[in-house]
Scaffold this motif. Structure first.
Motif, PDB file in Angstrom:
ATOM      1  N   GLU A 455       0.829  -1.209   0.000  1.00 18.07           N
ATOM      2  CA  GLU A 455       0.000   0.000   0.000  1.00 18.07           C
ATOM      3  C   GLU A 455       0.866   1.264   0.000  1.00 18.07           C
ATOM      4  OE1 GLU A 455      -2.782  -0.162   3.201  1.00 18.07           O
ATOM      5  OE2 GLU A 455      -3.753   1.705   2.577  1.00 18.07           O
ATOM      6  N   VAL A 456       2.005   1.185   0.672  1.00 18.67           N
ATOM      7  CA  VAL A 456       2.901   2.333   0.729  1.00 18.67           C
ATOM      8  C   VAL A 456       3.757   2.400  -0.539  1.00 18.67           C
ATOM      9  CG1 VAL A 456       4.819   3.382   1.980  1.00 18.67           C
ATOM     10  CG2 VAL A 456       2.930   2.322   3.239  1.00 18.67           C
ATOM     11  N   LEU A 457       4.312   1.255  -0.934  1.00 13.42           N
ATOM     12  CA  LEU A 457       5.181   1.228  -2.117  1.00 13.42           C
ATOM     13  C   LEU A 457       4.441   1.703  -3.358  1.00 13.42           C
ATOM     14  CD1 LEU A 457       7.055  -2.149  -1.505  1.00 13.42           C
ATOM     15  CD2 LEU A 457       7.842   0.163  -0.993  1.00 13.42           C
ATOM     16  N   ASN A 458       3.140   1.428  -3.391  1.00 12.72           N
ATOM     17  CA  ASN A 458       2.325   1.860  -4.524  1.00 12.72           C
ATOM     18  C   ASN A 458       2.278   3.371  -4.673  1.00 12.72           C
ATOM     19  OD1 ASN A 458       1.689  -0.636  -5.423  1.00 12.72           O
ATOM     20  ND2 ASN A 458      -0.370  -0.708  -4.520  1.00 12.72           N
ATOM     21  N   GLN A 459       2.592   4.077  -3.597  1.00 14.35           N
ATOM     22  CA  GLN A 459       2.564   5.540  -3.643  1.00 14.35           C
ATOM     23  C   GLN A 459       3.802   6.109  -4.318  1.00 14.35           C
ATOM     24  OE1 GLN A 459      -0.014   7.411  -2.636  1.00 14.35           O
ATOM     25  NE2 GLN A 459      -1.095   5.546  -2.079  1.00 14.35           N
ATOM     26  N   LEU A 460       4.842   5.308  -4.414  1.00 13.50           N
ATOM     27  CA  LEU A 460       6.089   5.810  -4.992  1.00 13.50           C
ATOM     28  C   LEU A 460       6.002   5.814  -6.517  1.00 13.50           C
ATOM     29  CD1 LEU A 460       8.726   3.826  -2.894  1.00 13.50           C
ATOM     30  CD2 LEU A 460       8.283   6.271  -2.751  1.00 13.50           C
ATOM     31  N   PRO A 461       6.738   6.757  -7.150  1.00 15.62           N
ATOM     32  CA  PRO A 461       6.814   6.708  -8.609  1.00 15.62           C
ATOM     33  C   PRO A 461       7.388   5.343  -9.027  1.00 15.62           C
ATOM     34  CG  PRO A 461       7.786   8.722  -7.765  1.00 15.62           C
ATOM     35  CD  PRO A 461       7.469   7.882  -6.585  1.00 15.62           C
ATOM     36  N   MET A 462       6.919   4.851 -10.135  1.00 17.20           N
ATOM     37  CA  MET A 462       7.199   3.495 -10.594  1.00 17.20           C
ATOM     38  C   MET A 462       8.639   3.019 -10.392  1.00 17.20           C
ATOM     39  SD  MET A 462       5.636   0.972 -11.590  1.00 17.20           S
ATOM     40  CE  MET A 462       5.907  -0.605 -12.353  1.00 17.20           C
ATOM     41  N   GLU A 463       9.603   3.716 -10.976  1.00 10.54           N
ATOM     42  CA  GLU A 463      10.968   3.174 -10.952  1.00 10.54           C
ATOM     43  C   GLU A 463      11.553   3.169  -9.532  1.00 10.54           C
ATOM     44  OE1 GLU A 463      11.259   7.291 -12.812  1.00 10.54           O
ATOM     45  OE2 GLU A 463       9.805   5.710 -12.508  1.00 10.54           O
ATOM     46  N   PHE A 464      11.055   4.077  -8.698  1.00 13.23           N
ATOM     47  CA  PHE A 464      11.526   4.093  -7.320  1.00 13.23           C
ATOM     48  C   PHE A 464      10.864   3.003  -6.501  1.00 13.23           C
ATOM     49  CE2 PHE A 464      12.989   8.010  -8.894  1.00 13.23           C
ATOM     50  CZ  PHE A 464      14.138   8.287  -8.187  1.00 13.23           C
ATOM     51  N   ALA A 465       9.654   2.645  -6.885  1.00  9.61           N
ATOM     52  CA  ALA A 465       8.971   1.558  -6.188  1.00  9.61           C
ATOM     53  C   ALA A 465       9.751   0.262  -6.374  1.00  9.61           C
ATOM     54  CB  ALA A 465       7.548   1.410  -6.723  1.00  9.61           C
ATOM     55  N   VAL A 466      10.258   0.072  -7.588  1.00 11.81           N
ATOM     56  CA  VAL A 466      11.043  -1.131  -7.865  1.00 11.81           C
ATOM     57  C   VAL A 466      12.330  -1.117  -7.027  1.00 11.81           C
ATOM     58  CG1 VAL A 466      12.305  -2.393  -9.646  1.00 11.81           C
ATOM     59  CG2 VAL A 466      10.091  -1.374 -10.178  1.00 11.81           C
ATOM     60  N   GLU A 467      12.988   0.045  -7.015  1.00 10.81           N
ATOM     61  CA  GLU A 467      14.191   0.197  -6.202  1.00 10.81           C
ATOM     62  C   GLU A 467      13.900  -0.098  -4.730  1.00 10.81           C
ATOM     63  OE1 GLU A 467      17.540   0.888  -6.742  1.00 10.81           O
ATOM     64  OE2 GLU A 467      16.763   0.180  -8.653  1.00 10.81           O
ATOM     65  N   ALA A 468      12.797   0.489  -4.258  1.00 10.95           N
ATOM     66  CA  ALA A 468      12.441   0.349  -2.847  1.00 10.95           C
ATOM     67  C   ALA A 468      12.167  -1.109  -2.501  1.00 10.95           C
ATOM     68  CB  ALA A 468      11.234   1.217  -2.521  1.00 10.95           C
ATOM     69  N   GLN A 469      11.528  -1.819  -3.418  1.00  5.12           N
ATOM     70  CA  GLN A 469      11.254  -3.238  -3.183  1.00  5.12           C
ATOM     71  C   GLN A 469      12.536  -4.010  -3.006  1.00  5.12           C
ATOM     72  OE1 GLN A 469       8.804  -5.364  -5.875  1.00  5.12           O
ATOM     73  NE2 GLN A 469       7.067  -3.996  -5.668  1.00  5.12           N
ATOM     74  N   LYS A 470      13.501  -3.724  -3.883  1.00  2.00           N
ATOM     75  CA  LYS A 470      14.786  -4.413  -3.799  1.00  2.00           C
ATOM     76  C   LYS A 470      15.470  -4.070  -2.485  1.00  2.00           C
ATOM     77  CE  LYS A 470      15.850  -4.370  -8.712  1.00  2.00           C
ATOM     78  NZ  LYS A 470      16.530  -3.443  -9.613  1.00  2.00           N
ATOM     79  N   LEU A 471      15.374  -2.795  -2.126  1.00  2.00           N
ATOM     80  CA  LEU A 471      16.021  -2.324  -0.908  1.00  2.00           C
ATOM     81  C   LEU A 471      15.440  -3.007   0.330  1.00  2.00           C
ATOM     82  CD1 LEU A 471      18.168  -0.274  -0.172  1.00  2.00           C
ATOM     83  CD2 LEU A 471      16.393   1.433   0.061  1.00  2.00           C
ATOM     84  N   LEU A 472      14.128  -3.170   0.346  1.00  2.00           N
ATOM     85  CA  LEU A 472      13.483  -3.841   1.474  1.00  2.00           C
ATOM     86  C   LEU A 472      14.008  -5.263   1.606  1.00  2.00           C
ATOM     87  CD1 LEU A 472       9.674  -3.025   1.435  1.00  2.00           C
ATOM     88  CD2 LEU A 472      11.451  -2.138   2.896  1.00  2.00           C
ATOM     89  N   ALA A 473      14.069  -5.950   0.474  1.00  2.00           N
ATOM     90  CA  ALA A 473      14.533  -7.334   0.486  1.00  2.00           C
ATOM     91  C   ALA A 473      15.979  -7.388   0.962  1.00  2.00           C
ATOM     92  CB  ALA A 473      14.408  -7.933  -0.903  1.00  2.00           C
ATOM     93  N   LEU A 474      16.778  -6.420   0.473  1.00  3.03           N
ATOM     94  CA  LEU A 474      18.193  -6.391   0.810  1.00  3.03           C
ATOM     95  C   LEU A 474      18.410  -6.114   2.291  1.00  3.03           C
ATOM     96  CD1 LEU A 474      20.520  -6.629  -1.247  1.00  3.03           C
ATOM     97  CD2 LEU A 474      20.810  -4.176  -1.029  1.00  3.03           C
ATOM     98  N   THR A 475      17.625  -5.183   2.827  1.00  4.10           N
ATOM     99  CA  THR A 475      17.773  -4.815   4.227  1.00  4.10           C
ATOM    100  C   THR A 475      17.475  -6.007   5.127  1.00  4.10           C
ATOM    101  OG1 THR A 475      17.007  -2.623   3.655  1.00  4.10           O
ATOM    102  CG2 THR A 475      17.082  -3.138   5.974  1.00  4.10           C
ATOM    103  N   LEU A 476      16.517  -6.813   4.693  1.00  5.87           N
ATOM    104  CA  LEU A 476      16.098  -7.919   5.545  1.00  5.87           C
ATOM    105  C   LEU A 476      16.805  -9.217   5.202  1.00  5.87           C
ATOM    106  CD1 LEU A 476      12.347  -7.099   5.664  1.00  5.87           C
ATOM    107  CD2 LEU A 476      13.938  -6.996   7.562  1.00  5.87           C
ATOM    108  N   GLU A 477      17.653  -9.160   4.179  1.00  3.80           N
ATOM    109  CA  GLU A 477      18.306 -10.390   3.760  1.00  3.80           C
ATOM    110  C   GLU A 477      19.056 -11.010   4.929  1.00  3.80           C
ATOM    111  OE1 GLU A 477      21.004 -11.086   0.016  1.00  3.80           O
ATOM    112  OE2 GLU A 477      19.032 -10.264  -0.442  1.00  3.80           O
ATOM    113  N   GLY A 478      18.918 -12.295   5.070  1.00  2.78           N
ATOM    114  CA  GLY A 478      19.587 -12.984   6.174  1.00  2.78           C
ATOM    115  C   GLY A 478      18.815 -12.957   7.478  1.00  2.78           C
ATOM    116  N   SER A 479      17.572 -12.433   7.451  1.00  2.06           N
ATOM    117  CA  SER A 479      16.861 -12.296   8.729  1.00  2.06           C
ATOM    118  C   SER A 479      15.906 -13.435   9.070  1.00  2.06           C
ATOM    119  CB  SER A 479      16.119 -10.968   8.773  1.00  2.06           C
ATOM    120  OG  SER A 479      15.010 -11.019   7.929  1.00  2.06           O
TER     121      SER A 479
END
Lengths: 481, 253
Positions: A455-479
């Motif tokens: 719901e929040v990521l959908n608010q971001l402009p398209m290309e940043f939403a993709v970046e943000a998704q990757k970033l979320l996964a990366l931040t939590l990687e290994g958790s």
């Protein structure tokens, strides 16, 4: 279950990607803070007397104030005398042409995936790049100026548009607002200025990319956005910093002014260095962001994806002064390892028929603490004010914490305020279900977390939403285990 | 295809499976029946690799590989599919997105090219007919707010997309009305081939009217105590489980 924790642990122990730094010759202020340093910064920037006076007033105010302690964050006291308040690349004499920028500096941004070369940019996004204390380049200025839009560094704005700066600087976040805002007002070095004239819809996304490079240096930038009547702008900021053992201070101020019918959308993807696995180092992110919906039917929307910083202390807020004005806050805050975040918003309803919407999604993993703190205030004359708040927390593992501190302050009986909150744990069942369909655990967590934050990521402009998704996964990687 | 030998498993120290022996060949349908608490769902979970269960003894070979040595995702990629009794909800993740991720991870494991969006959609369209599932349902968050019947149909739909070699249906009939039961069974039957096999775990004979088993096994106290053909299921339906319990008690004495 223990296995669950194991997955969580693996998933959250991924290294920070932007931890490198670059050597360049810098023009630095000596360590510490006093009136002399402020005069030094002001002189360095060849500022007019009124601005120096403003800074000095802020410094005096700051000296009288004490560091706030109400937030749910714990850290050793910051020694403000051991921080450097100004550091600029020596060769970065601001030029109109990007060709004249030191190629070494351009390389820093290239490495971050931000090309300042306009020809190379595929998407129409104008960028202002701020390195440590100064802006090193702003793109697409000519295109924007055809529409009457001003998009430049703060320092340039002071020189070229002093009347606008004088009018709006400190008008939304006054000097005395809080401890860090006062500090910023005294020592801010650069930042971005953006002005959208009446009736203009900004044809491209505007963005500022902040990078801290120098050691022992704080970054104190100021962003000011003024949207005149019936204008529209979507603004983005991104930030990274090198991996260092000591904590570095970032105390920014963002002010937004929206006139009648104007709409400003402000998005942040915050990825400052969060400290290492054991909580060593990382950025202290103490930021004041506020917008005022000054005119009727104006709208300000904050979207933030907070993944970095050792400590985050930030509450992007809206003052809904105009009748029928709208304030929105969409946030995803992820904390891992020993990160601490105390973040949320304030919606202050002053005008009649004002509306606000708060969607906050906290994700905590490792030993981190994640707090939502929000205030909804409906003033006496704000007839028919409406607010809807939703605060969700997602826990990964059993050593992290999620907290919610909602404050609701209503002085008008016609107000309608709704607050929903949920807390859930990322389910072993969910992960197993994904595994059983052939999806690896890390991808399963990324899928689940992104679904949760959608719901929040959908608010971001398209290309940043993709970046943000990757970033979320990366931040939590290994958790997850 | 599947060979289970003397399988023992326990949860938190309590033994549930106490020596299961079962062989499943390609093209076969096996039904596992038994009273509550006999270990039916445990068997399904152990085969799929659920972590809470600890295998204490025995072996499971799947297509010649040691199944117990594989992670849950690798078992799935090798072709083991579990249709869950209680499919979980994943908010914000559409069935389409979920399945595409799954299909492509399975394909990657098998050294196949990932399916692009267009190819994946046409695969979905083809399989949707099988269980009469609506595309609208697939664009919603996975299982969130689905009715019991919709969840089960979605499980069989996923099975159709992933084309497993061994499908384990865990109480797929629970919570289904007769129409939904027919649709689900029909889907399962359509997917049957000489190369794949199905294990149907169920309480009631009802489902076996539609998915006709080649073998019926009765699980009781963690062991297969009786095996037979589909007539055994009818006998159980008629007489209940008590006579089996008595038989077991008799041999024990």
């Amino acid at each position: 279950m223990s296995k669950d924790n194991e997955i969580l642990e693996q998933f959250t122990s991924k290294e920070y990607e932007h931890g490198w730094s670059v050597e360049y010759e810098a023009d630095e202020a000596p360590l510490g803070l006093n009136e002399g340093i402020i005069r030094w910064i002001s002189a360095k920037k060849e500022e007019p007397q009124w601005l120096l006076d403003w800074r000095l007033k802020a410094y005096k105010t700051w000296e009288q104030m004490t560091e706030p302690e109400w937030a749910n964050i714990h850290y050793p006291k910051i020694d403000f005398q051991r921080t450097r308040y100004y550091s600029a690349p020596k060769k970065s004499k601001k030029t109109d042409s990007l060709d004249e920028i030191d190629p070494e500096l351009l390389k820093i941004y290239d490495r971050l995936g931000i090309s300042l070369n306009e020809q190379k940019r595929l998407q129409g996004i104008a960028v202002d790049a701020v390195l440590d204390s100064v802006s090193v380049g702003t793109t697409f200025r000519d295109t924007l100026s055809k529409h009457g839009i001003i998009f430049c560094s703060f320092s340039e704005a002071v020189k070229e548009h002093p009347e606008l700066i004088k009018k709006y600087l400190g008008s939304v976040v006054p000097i005395s607002d809080n401890y860090y805002a006062a500090l910023n007002s005294a020592v801010f070095s650069d930042g971005s200025f953006c002005y959208i004239p009446k009736g203009v819809r900004c044809p491209m996304e505007l963005s500022t990319y902040f990078r801290i490079n120098a050691a022992n240096t704080g970054q104190f930038e100021r962003t000011l956005i003024v949207a005149e009547e019936s204008s529209y702008v979507s603004y983005l900021e991104g930030c990274t910093a090198p991996q260092r053992d000591e904590n570095q201070l970032h105390a920014a101020v963002v002010e937004i002014y929206a006139a009648k019918n104007a709409e400003v959308k402000y998005s942040t993807v915050q990825n400052w260095f969060p400290g290492d696995k054991n909580g060593k180092g990382g950025i202290y992110n103490f930021v004041t962001k506020r917008g005022i919906c000054a005119g009727d039917h104006s709208k300000i929307s904050w979207t933030q994806v907070e993944t970095g910083s050792a400590i985050t202390w930030k509450y992007p807020s809206c003052i809904l002064k105009g009748n029928y004005s709208i304030g929105e806050f969409y946030s995803v805050a992820v904390t891992n390892n020993y990160q601490q975040a105390d973040t949320g918003t304030k919606m202050i309803h002053i005008g009649k028929n004002t509306r606000s919407r708060i969607v906050s999604k906290g994700i905590s993993a490792g030993h981190s603490q994640n707090s939502y703190r929000g205030q909804v205030q409906v003033m006496k004359r704000a007839t028919n004010a409406r607010n809807f708040s939703q605060c969700d927390s997602l826990l990964m593992g059993s050593t992290c914490g999620a907290h919610t501190f909602p404050y609701i302050d209503i002085s008008n009986s016609t107000a309608q305020v709704e607050h929903e909150a949920t807390t859930s744990k990322i389910g072993e069942d969910q992960i197993f279900y994904c595994n059983q369909r052939g999806i690896a655990t890390e991808d399963a967590v990324a899928l689940i977390v992104n679904g949760y934050a959608k719901e929040v990521l959908n608010q971001l402009p398209m290309e940043f939403a993709v970046e943000a998704q990757k970033l979320l996964a990366l931040t939590l990687e290994g958790s997850v285990g | 295809m599947l060979k289970i030998t003397n399988l023992h498993a326990s949860i938190e120290g309590t033994p549930i499976l106490r020596g299961i022996n079962l062989e499943v060949k390609p093209g076969e349908v096996h039904a596992i029946m038994g009273p509550n608490g006999s270990g039916k769902s445990t068997l399904a979970s152990v085969l799929a690799g659920r972590e809470e269960y600890e295998v204490t003894e025995g072996s499971v070979l799947f297509k010649g590989k040691d199944l117990l040595d594989l992670s849950p995702e690798d078992r799935a990629r090798e072709g083991v599919f579990l249709a869950f009794q209680y499919p979980v909800e994943i908010p914000g993740v559409s069935s389409t997105n979920f399945l595409r991720t799954a299909v492509n991870q399975v394909r990657e494991y098998r050294g196949q090219e990932p399916l692009d969006a267009v190819k994946f959609l046409s695969l979905m369209k083809e399989k949707m007919k099988l269980v009469e599932i609506d595309q609208k349902l697939l664009s919603r968050s996975l299982n969130e707010g689905f009715s019991g019947g919709e969840k089960k149909r979605n499980e069989i739909f996923q099975m159709a997309i992933l084309e497993p070699t061994l499908s384990i249906l865990d109480e797929t009939d629970s919570g289904l009305d007769i129409d939904a039961l027919k649709i689900v069974s029909n889907g399962v039957n359509e997917l049957k081939s000489k190369d794949n096999a199905t294990i149907v775990v169920t309480h009631y004979q009802r489902l076996l009217d539609y998915i006709v088993p080649d073998f019926v096994h009765v699980l009781y106290q963690g062991r297969i105590v009786k095996s037979g053909t589909k007539e055994l299921a009818l006998e159980l339906e008629e007489k209940g489980y008590d006579w089996i319990k008595e038989e077991v008690a008799g041999t024990a004495v």
